[in-house]
Design a protein around this motif. Structure first.
Motif, PDB file in Angstrom:
ATOM      1  N   LYS A 171      11.100  76.436 -11.912  1.00 42.31           N
ATOM      2  CA  LYS A 171      10.080  77.064 -12.817  1.00 42.31           C
ATOM      3  C   LYS A 171      10.863  77.417 -14.070  1.00 42.31           C
ATOM      4  O   LYS A 171      12.111  77.965 -14.044  1.00 42.31           O
ATOM      5  CB  LYS A 171       9.354  78.093 -12.192  1.00 42.31           C
ATOM      6  CG  LYS A 171       8.535  77.596 -11.022  1.00 42.31           C
ATOM      7  CD  LYS A 171       7.534  76.494 -11.225  1.00 42.31           C
ATOM      8  CE  LYS A 171       6.712  76.086  -9.898  1.00 42.31           C
ATOM      9  NZ  LYS A 171       7.404  75.584  -9.027  1.00 42.31           N
TER      10      LYS A 171
ATOM     11  N   ASP B 242      10.992  80.374 -15.407  1.00 42.88           N
ATOM     12  CA  ASP B 242      11.617  81.530 -15.319  1.00 42.88           C
ATOM     13  C   ASP B 242      12.589  81.667 -14.059  1.00 42.88           C
ATOM     14  O   ASP B 242      13.221  82.700 -14.089  1.00 42.88           O
ATOM     15  CB  ASP B 242      10.489  82.584 -15.082  1.00 42.88           C
ATOM     16  CG  ASP B 242       9.612  82.513 -13.760  1.00 42.88           C
ATOM     17  OD1 ASP B 242      10.191  81.434 -12.847  1.00 42.88           O
ATOM     18  OD2 ASP B 242       8.973  83.302 -13.480  1.00 42.88           O
TER      19      ASP B 242
ATOM     20  N   LYS C 242      12.364  81.292 -10.912  1.00 43.83           N
ATOM     21  CA  LYS C 242      11.804  82.288  -9.772  1.00 43.83           C
ATOM     22  C   LYS C 242      11.156  81.022  -8.702  1.00 43.83           C
ATOM     23  O   LYS C 242      10.507  80.136  -9.302  1.00 43.83           O
ATOM     24  CB  LYS C 242      10.929  83.193 -10.198  1.00 43.83           C
ATOM     25  CG  LYS C 242      11.585  84.484 -10.798  1.00 43.83           C
ATOM     26  CD  LYS C 242      10.802  85.583 -10.948  1.00 43.83           C
ATOM     27  CE  LYS C 242      11.560  86.886 -11.529  1.00 43.83           C
ATOM     28  NZ  LYS C 242      10.382  87.873 -11.571  1.00 43.83           N
TER      29      LYS C 242
ATOM     30  N   ASP D 277       8.190  79.773  -6.625  1.00 44.81           N
ATOM     31  CA  ASP D 277       6.954  80.154  -6.855  1.00 44.81           C
ATOM     32  C   ASP D 277       6.564  80.106  -5.286  1.00 44.81           C
ATOM     33  O   ASP D 277       6.470  79.106  -4.496  1.00 44.81           O
ATOM     34  CB  ASP D 277       6.277  78.933  -7.407  1.00 44.81           C
ATOM     35  CG  ASP D 277       4.930  79.185  -7.675  1.00 44.81           C
ATOM     36  OD1 ASP D 277       4.412  80.169  -7.173  1.00 44.81           O
ATOM     37  OD2 ASP D 277       4.096  78.214  -8.145  1.00 44.81           O
TER      38      ASP D 277
ATOM     39  N   GLN E 255       2.423  88.273   2.487  1.00 39.07           N
ATOM     40  CA  GLN E 255       2.576  88.646   1.065  1.00 39.07           C
ATOM     41  C   GLN E 255       3.803  89.689   1.138  1.00 39.07           C
ATOM     42  O   GLN E 255       4.773  89.684   0.213  1.00 39.07           O
ATOM     43  CB  GLN E 255       1.349  88.978   0.411  1.00 39.07           C
ATOM     44  CG  GLN E 255       1.487  89.798  -1.107  1.00 39.07           C
ATOM     45  CD  GLN E 255       0.516  90.565  -1.466  1.00 39.07           C
ATOM     46  OE1 GLN E 255      -0.755  90.415  -1.193  1.00 39.07           O
ATOM     47  NE2 GLN E 255       0.712  91.557  -2.621  1.00 39.07           N
TER      48      GLN E 255
ATOM     49  N   GLU F 140       7.544  89.521  -0.657  1.00 36.86           N
ATOM     50  CA  GLU F 140       7.818  90.189  -1.674  1.00 36.86           C
ATOM     51  C   GLU F 140       9.037  91.056  -1.499  1.00 36.86           C
ATOM     52  O   GLU F 140       9.871  91.191  -2.264  1.00 36.86           O
ATOM     53  CB  GLU F 140       6.666  91.111  -2.157  1.00 36.86           C
ATOM     54  CG  GLU F 140       5.427  90.563  -2.726  1.00 36.86           C
ATOM     55  CD  GLU F 140       4.189  91.175  -3.144  1.00 36.86           C
ATOM     56  OE1 GLU F 140       3.429  90.945  -3.851  1.00 36.86           O
ATOM     57  OE2 GLU F 140       4.214  92.517  -2.414  1.00 36.86           O
TER      58      GLU F 140
ATOM     59  N   ASP G 236      13.525  90.070  -6.545  1.00 38.50           N
ATOM     60  CA  ASP G 236      13.358  89.468  -7.988  1.00 38.50           C
ATOM     61  C   ASP G 236      13.433  88.098  -8.127  1.00 38.50           C
ATOM     62  O   ASP G 236      13.484  87.555  -9.012  1.00 38.50           O
ATOM     63  CB  ASP G 236      14.427  90.093  -8.847  1.00 38.50           C
ATOM     64  CG  ASP G 236      14.445  91.614  -8.785  1.00 38.50           C
ATOM     65  OD1 ASP G 236      13.342  92.193  -8.793  1.00 38.50           O
ATOM     66  OD2 ASP G 236      15.437  92.264  -9.206  1.00 38.50           O
TER      67      ASP G 236
ATOM     68  N   VAL H 286      11.353  85.719  -6.532  1.00 37.89           N
ATOM     69  CA  VAL H 286      10.388  85.229  -6.131  1.00 37.89           C
ATOM     70  C   VAL H 286       9.325  85.802  -6.813  1.00 37.89           C
ATOM     71  O   VAL H 286       9.082  86.999  -7.502  1.00 37.89           O
ATOM     72  CB  VAL H 286       9.979  85.353  -4.780  1.00 37.89           C
ATOM     73  CG1 VAL H 286      11.060  84.569  -3.871  1.00 37.89           C
ATOM     74  CG2 VAL H 286       9.666  86.456  -4.217  1.00 37.89           C
ATOM     75  N   THR H 287       8.061  84.725  -7.207  1.00 40.45           N
ATOM     76  CA  THR H 287       6.780  85.134  -7.587  1.00 40.45           C
ATOM     77  C   THR H 287       5.665  84.942  -6.666  1.00 40.45           C
ATOM     78  O   THR H 287       5.641  83.664  -6.258  1.00 40.45           O
ATOM     79  CB  THR H 287       6.423  84.437  -9.105  1.00 40.45           C
ATOM     80  OG1 THR H 287       7.353  84.619  -9.946  1.00 40.45           O
ATOM     81  CG2 THR H 287       4.796  84.632  -9.540  1.00 40.45           C
TER      82      THR H 287
ATOM     83  N   ASN I 174       2.064  84.699  -4.956  1.00 39.50           N
ATOM     84  CA  ASN I 174       0.556  84.546  -5.060  1.00 39.50           C
ATOM     85  C   ASN I 174       0.048  84.446  -3.733  1.00 39.50           C
ATOM     86  O   ASN I 174       0.492  84.074  -2.831  1.00 39.50           O
ATOM     87  CB  ASN I 174      -0.012  83.463  -5.892  1.00 39.50           C
ATOM     88  CG  ASN I 174       0.620  83.621  -7.470  1.00 39.50           C
ATOM     89  OD1 ASN I 174       0.409  84.493  -8.126  1.00 39.50           O
ATOM     90  ND2 ASN I 174       1.438  82.485  -7.709  1.00 39.50           N
TER      91      ASN I 174
END
Length: 328
Positions: free
Chosen positions: A37, A39, A41, A43, A52, A56, A61, A63-64, A66
């Motif tokens: 990606k 950025d 990171k 996804d 989640q 997280e 830092d 990973v992103t 959702n």
């Protein structure tokens, strides 16, 4: 497990297949390494809050994350939109718990993402829950095994592994290892983050172990039979008003059994949860002169949650159990 099977509609799946065909084709063959990606990171798509939280905390830092199940939505009832199904196909990494959300299971299978992790494979699932009326002769005689529960539902693999800090720790370690594989460039950070989380989960286990060691009663009543692993870990007896499905209705016979159990076992409290109706709990409590309180199955964090994350809510659960059980 007597959980409502909500299937993804054929229309939604067809729409997702049409609108996201190019994306799915491109992503399913990728390695899923960080940096794919803009950025840089990874996804990550998580099925619901306990997944989640792990993604997280361990991903940090790099990973992103959702989440398919938004705050306030009962995970068992989740129905996916076409946009969410497309989101799955674009993910670098998917973390879910098979058997809890049938709609999610089906969509993930169709997404075909290489780095897809089923948390149920990272620890051992057990069977909690019995058919109504099963084994009550032993209960009357006082021979019920710790951790045994009764409820309206057939026996089956219980997915609520995150409510046992020890099993959740096993899952955390597996998630850490899988993230290292998905994103080897940041493996050292994932190992570090995993170790830090494991330390906190070990401390949480210690608090439960010591906090529930000496109590006046070992029995608690809850609307949702989600606490079988927790009860077994700390040698408690869970009595579920309903079974593993939080929306199932108890029979009159079951209500009578619970009244008898409450009197015999000196139960003080009927627990309910934040994401389901408290009507049955309050009715039973009113009929038996018991208190009501929240025991959160941690399927989602909302403004009603007694804490801002997994650790805080579990500590709140411990405090509620200690009060209800008469901890010394």
């Amino acid at each position: 497990m007597n959980v409502r099977r909500r299937l993804i509609s054929t229309t939604a799946l067809a729409a997702a297949a049409t609108l996201g065909a190019v994306t799915l084709s491109a992503c399913s063959g990728s390695s899923g390494a960080a940096g794919s990606k803009e950025d840089g990171k990874l996804d990550v798509v998580a099925s619901f809050y306990p997944m989640q939280f792990l993604a997280e905390r361990i991903g940090g830092d790099h990973v992103t994350v959702n989440t398919l199940t938004k705050p306030g939505v009962e995970p068992h009832d989740l129905e996916l939109k076409a946009s969410q199904i497309r989101e799955l196909g674009r993910a670098d990494y998917i973390l879910y718990l098979k058997g809890l959300q049938p709609a999610v299971d089906e969509a993930i299978q169709q997404a075909g993402v290489e780095h897809t992790v089923d948390a149920a494979t990272l620890t051992e699932l057990e069977e909690h829950g019995t058919a109504t009326g099963d084994d009550h002769g032993h209960e009357e005689a006082g021979h019920e095994e710790p951790g045994h529960e009764h409820g309206e539902g057939e026996a089956g693999a219980d997915p609520h592994i995150w409510l046992d800090p020890v099993k959740y720790t096993e899952v955390a370690k597996g998630v850490g290892a899988s993230l290292e594989k998905a994103d080897p460039d940041h493996a050292a950070d994932y190992r570090k983050n995993t170790a830090e989380l494991v330390k906190k989960l070990d401390a949480l286990h210690g608090k439960f172990d010591q906090g529930l060691k000496n109590t006046t009663t070992r029995t608690f009543i809850t609307t949702h039979s989600a606490f079988g692993y927790l009860a077994e870990r700390y040698k408690l007896d869970q009595e579920g008003i309903s079974g593993l499905d939080p929306e199932s209705e108890p029979s009159p016979a079951r209500i009578k059994e619970l009244r008898d159990t409450a009197k015999r076992e000196k139960v003080t409290t009927v627990f309910f949860e934040t994401l389901a109706s408290d009507k049955t709990a309050k009715t039973l409590a009113g009929d038996t002169g018991l208190r009501t309180d929240v025991l959160d199955p941690l399927e989602g964090i909302t403004d009603k949650s007694k804490g801002t994350d997994y650790i805080e809510v579990m500590e709140s659960n411990l405090a509620a159990l200690r009060k209800a059980l008469g901890a010394k």
